[in-house]
Design a protein around this motif. Structure first.
Motif, mmCIF file in Angstrom:
data_model
loop_
_atom_site.group_PDB
_atom_site.id
_atom_site.type_symbol
_atom_site.label_atom_id
_atom_site.label_comp_id
_atom_site.label_asym_id
_atom_site.label_seq_id
_atom_site.Cartn_x
_atom_site.Cartn_y
_atom_site.Cartn_z
ATOM 1 N N GLN A 15 0.799 -1.064 -0.057
ATOM 2 C CA GLN A 15 0.019 -0.027 0.045
ATOM 3 C C GLN A 15 0.816 1.130 0.210
ATOM 4 O OE1 GLN A 15 -2.548 -0.681 3.534
ATOM 5 N NE2 GLN A 15 -4.164 -1.584 2.371
ATOM 6 N N GLY A 16 1.944 0.973 0.869
ATOM 7 C CA GLY A 16 2.829 2.299 0.880
ATOM 8 C C GLY A 16 3.592 2.781 -0.604
ATOM 9 N N LYS A 17 3.994 1.636 -0.909
ATOM 10 C CA LYS A 17 4.607 1.624 -2.467
ATOM 11 C C LYS A 17 3.677 2.219 -3.263
ATOM 12 C CE LYS A 17 8.419 -1.686 -2.635
ATOM 13 N NZ LYS A 17 8.789 -2.799 -3.391
ATOM 14 N N ALA A 18 2.568 1.710 -3.565
ATOM 15 C CA ALA A 18 1.536 2.167 -4.338
ATOM 16 C C ALA A 18 1.105 3.799 -4.211
ATOM 17 C CB ALA A 18 0.186 1.398 -4.342
ATOM 18 N N LYS A 19 0.929 4.042 -2.850
ATOM 19 C CA LYS A 19 0.670 5.513 -2.644
ATOM 20 C C LYS A 19 1.682 6.467 -2.878
ATOM 21 C CE LYS A 19 -1.946 7.656 1.331
ATOM 22 N NZ LYS A 19 -2.529 7.610 2.447
ATOM 23 N N GLU A 20 2.871 6.122 -2.478
ATOM 24 C CA GLU A 20 4.050 6.600 -3.035
ATOM 25 C C GLU A 20 4.253 6.809 -4.369
ATOM 26 O OE1 GLU A 20 8.951 6.407 -1.970
ATOM 27 O OE2 GLU A 20 7.636 4.862 -1.528
ATOM 28 N N ALA A 21 3.766 5.836 -5.233
ATOM 29 C CA ALA A 21 4.011 6.018 -6.546
ATOM 30 C C ALA A 21 2.884 7.088 -7.099
ATOM 31 C CB ALA A 21 3.744 4.786 -7.181
ATOM 32 N N VAL A 22 1.465 7.078 -6.607
ATOM 33 C CA VAL A 22 0.732 7.952 -6.998
ATOM 34 C C VAL A 22 1.187 9.250 -6.660
ATOM 35 C CG1 VAL A 22 -1.735 8.687 -6.546
ATOM 36 C CG2 VAL A 22 -1.336 6.182 -6.852
ATOM 37 N N GLY A 23 1.554 9.565 -5.415
ATOM 38 C CA GLY A 23 1.779 10.988 -5.251
ATOM 39 C C GLY A 23 2.849 11.472 -5.994
ATOM 40 N N ARG A 24 4.001 10.550 -6.236
ATOM 41 C CA ARG A 24 5.167 10.961 -7.216
ATOM 42 C C ARG A 24 4.573 11.318 -8.737
ATOM 43 N NH1 ARG A 24 8.489 6.620 -6.797
ATOM 44 N NH2 ARG A 24 9.221 7.528 -4.697
ATOM 45 N N ALA A 25 3.583 10.548 -9.202
ATOM 46 C CA ALA A 25 3.078 10.648 -10.408
ATOM 47 C C ALA A 25 2.184 11.791 -10.654
ATOM 48 C CB ALA A 25 2.271 9.576 -10.791
ATOM 49 N N THR A 26 1.520 12.215 -9.539
ATOM 50 C CA THR A 26 0.730 13.420 -9.461
ATOM 51 C C THR A 26 1.527 14.750 -8.959
ATOM 52 O OG1 THR A 26 -0.436 12.889 -7.269
ATOM 53 C CG2 THR A 26 -1.667 11.888 -9.018
ATOM 54 N N GLY A 27 2.456 14.451 -8.562
ATOM 55 C CA GLY A 27 3.233 15.515 -7.875
ATOM 56 C C GLY A 27 2.696 16.137 -6.580
ATOM 57 N N ASP A 28 2.035 15.268 -5.889
ATOM 58 C CA ASP A 28 1.381 15.548 -4.620
ATOM 59 C C ASP A 28 2.567 14.990 -3.515
ATOM 60 O OD1 ASP A 28 0.089 15.658 -2.272
ATOM 61 O OD2 ASP A 28 -1.815 15.040 -3.142
ATOM 62 N N GLU A 29 3.173 15.950 -2.941
ATOM 63 C CA GLU A 29 4.258 15.583 -1.886
ATOM 64 C C GLU A 29 3.630 14.962 -0.697
ATOM 65 O OE1 GLU A 29 6.661 18.911 -1.172
ATOM 66 O OE2 GLU A 29 7.564 18.736 -3.309
ATOM 67 N N ARG A 30 2.533 15.407 -0.383
ATOM 68 C CA ARG A 30 1.859 14.807 0.946
ATOM 69 C C ARG A 30 1.644 13.326 0.583
ATOM 70 N NH1 ARG A 30 -3.008 14.001 3.103
ATOM 71 N NH2 ARG A 30 -4.201 14.696 1.282
ATOM 72 N N VAL A 31 1.013 13.001 -0.190
ATOM 73 C CA VAL A 31 0.495 11.620 -0.616
ATOM 74 C C VAL A 31 1.777 10.790 -0.612
ATOM 75 C CG1 VAL A 31 -0.664 10.144 -2.377
ATOM 76 C CG2 VAL A 31 -1.870 12.233 -1.641
ATOM 77 N N GLU A 32 2.818 11.523 -1.389
ATOM 78 C CA GLU A 32 4.155 10.756 -1.642
ATOM 79 C C GLU A 32 4.567 10.250 -0.180
ATOM 80 O OE1 GLU A 32 8.269 10.939 -3.709
ATOM 81 O OE2 GLU A 32 6.957 12.482 -4.247
ATOM 82 N N ALA A 33 4.591 11.366 0.708
ATOM 83 C CA ALA A 33 5.197 11.090 2.139
ATOM 84 C C ALA A 33 4.344 10.088 3.079
ATOM 85 C CB ALA A 33 5.138 12.494 2.769
ATOM 86 N N GLU A 34 3.071 10.216 2.777
ATOM 87 C CA GLU A 34 2.185 9.261 3.529
ATOM 88 C C GLU A 34 2.445 7.773 3.112
ATOM 89 O OE1 GLU A 34 -1.781 10.297 2.831
ATOM 90 O OE2 GLU A 34 -1.802 12.063 4.081
#
Length: 57
Positions: A15-34
């Motif tokens: 879940q963490g890897k997926a959320k990190e990838a989504v955050g990176r892809a969308t440019g959302d640093e908060r989601v990437e950090a979560e």
């Protein structure tokens, strides 16, 4: 490692890897950090279980 805890650790890591990838892809640093935090939580849980197993044997 108990099967339930092992599965929970792997789930948190995935879940963490997926959320990190989504955050990176969308440019959302908060989601990437979560995502990084969730992945780290899974890594810590896995390490805890491995340590418990090492002392069992």
């Amino acid at each position: 490692m108990s099967a339930g805890e092992k599965a929970k650790a792997k789930t948190e890591q995935a879940q963490g890897k997926a959320k990190e990838a989504v955050g990176r892809a969308t440019g959302d640093e908060r989601v990437e950090a979560e995502g990084q935090a969730t992945k780290s939580k899974g890594d810590a849980r896995e390490a805890k279980e491995k340590t418990k197993d090492a002392f069992k044997h």
